[in-house]
Scaffold this active site. Structure first.
Site, PDB file in Angstrom:
ATOM      1  N   GLU A   3       1.964   5.632  -1.895  1.00 15.95           N
ATOM      2  CA  GLU A   3       2.417   4.938  -2.194  1.00 15.95           C
ATOM      3  C   GLU A   3       3.081   5.376  -3.649  1.00 15.95           C
ATOM      4  OE1 GLU A   3       1.965   1.287   1.020  1.00 15.95           O
ATOM      5  OE2 GLU A   3       0.868   1.360  -1.403  1.00 15.95           O
ATOM      6  N   ASP A  20       5.154   1.503  -2.279  1.00 19.16           N
ATOM      7  CA  ASP A  20       5.205   0.969  -1.229  1.00 19.16           C
ATOM      8  C   ASP A  20       6.653  -0.280  -1.041  1.00 19.16           C
ATOM      9  OD1 ASP A  20       4.245  -1.401   0.747  1.00 19.16           O
ATOM     10  OD2 ASP A  20       4.632  -2.740  -0.683  1.00 19.16           O
TER      11      ASP A  20
END
Length: 226
Positions: A121, A49
């Site tokens: 991610e 992320d």
């Protein structure tokens, strides 16, 4: 460790050859099937992320050197939000290589937006740990494609556009209400109604409240703009 044929093909879709294939294996392992001998992808998702955010922040600053922070922020949010990550994950078929527990498989985990976004991610983090930031940037820019070039359109989502339409006419912000919910707990379907103070309203149904709100806002904006 050797990658399966499916994971090798997936790495090809990413455009990255892993020197530490165990990272990719971990990135596609969901918590529902992890154990003492098998780590899941949660820690990688946390790192990915942040890597994704840095790649996109850098790309946006390079793409428009005159943009203010206020202009860049909604573009950034459009590029890194869960829906976009899941959309990219579907395009490169992450769902096909996800390792899931029996319960998640039965509940359609390979299609769940949250699982796909998290895995996307985690894969970014796996590339970063395998070969560094330049490799991660290259993969992200590759799989995100032309989204960066058309982000201005995506950033001004229907909810924002409808609110701006209302405010320009002296109306309060549109009101959203959940009018229906169907399906099992693991895969609910929501119906949302949006109403303007002046009276017009529209409804939409989707697999998340946010998607339903956006769809309802788009329908109402189209109606009042005609």
């Amino acid at each position: 460790m050797k990658l399966s044929a499916e994971l090798r093909a997936f790495a090809g879709r990413l455009g990255h050859e892993f020197s530490r294939p165990e990272l990719l294996s971990r990135a596609v392992t969901h918590g529902s099937i992890s154990g003492p001998m098998r780590d899941d992808n949660q820690r990688l998702e946390f790192l990915g992320d942040r890597v994704l955010g840095l790649v996109m922040a850098e790309a946006l600053l390079d793409a428009d050197r005159n943009a203010t922070e206020g202009q860049i922020a909604p573009r950034f949010n459009a590029l890194v939000r869960r829906e976009t990550c899941a959309e990219v994950a579907r395009e490169i078929e992450i769902g096909a290589v996800l390792r899931l527990g029996r319960s998640e498989m039965k509940s359609g985990g390979r299609r769940k937006e949250a699982l796909l976004a998290d895995a996307m991610e985690a894969v970014i983090a796996a590339v970063y740990l395998d070969a560094g930031f330049e490799a991660a940037r290259r993969v992200v820019r590759h799989v995100w494609g032309d989204r960066i070039n058309r982000v201005e359109e995506d950033a001004r989502d229907p909810k924002t556009a409808l609110q701006e339409w209302a405010q320009a006419r002296g109306e309060p912000p549109p009101a959203y209400a959940e009018t229906g919910r169907e399906g099992p707990d693991h895969a609910p379907v929501f119906t949302i109604e949006v109403t303007l103070a002046s009276g017009p309203s529209e409804s939409a149904t989707a697999g998340s409240k946010r998607q339903a709100e956006q769809a309802a806002a788009a329908a109402l904006l189209k109606r009042v703009s005609e």
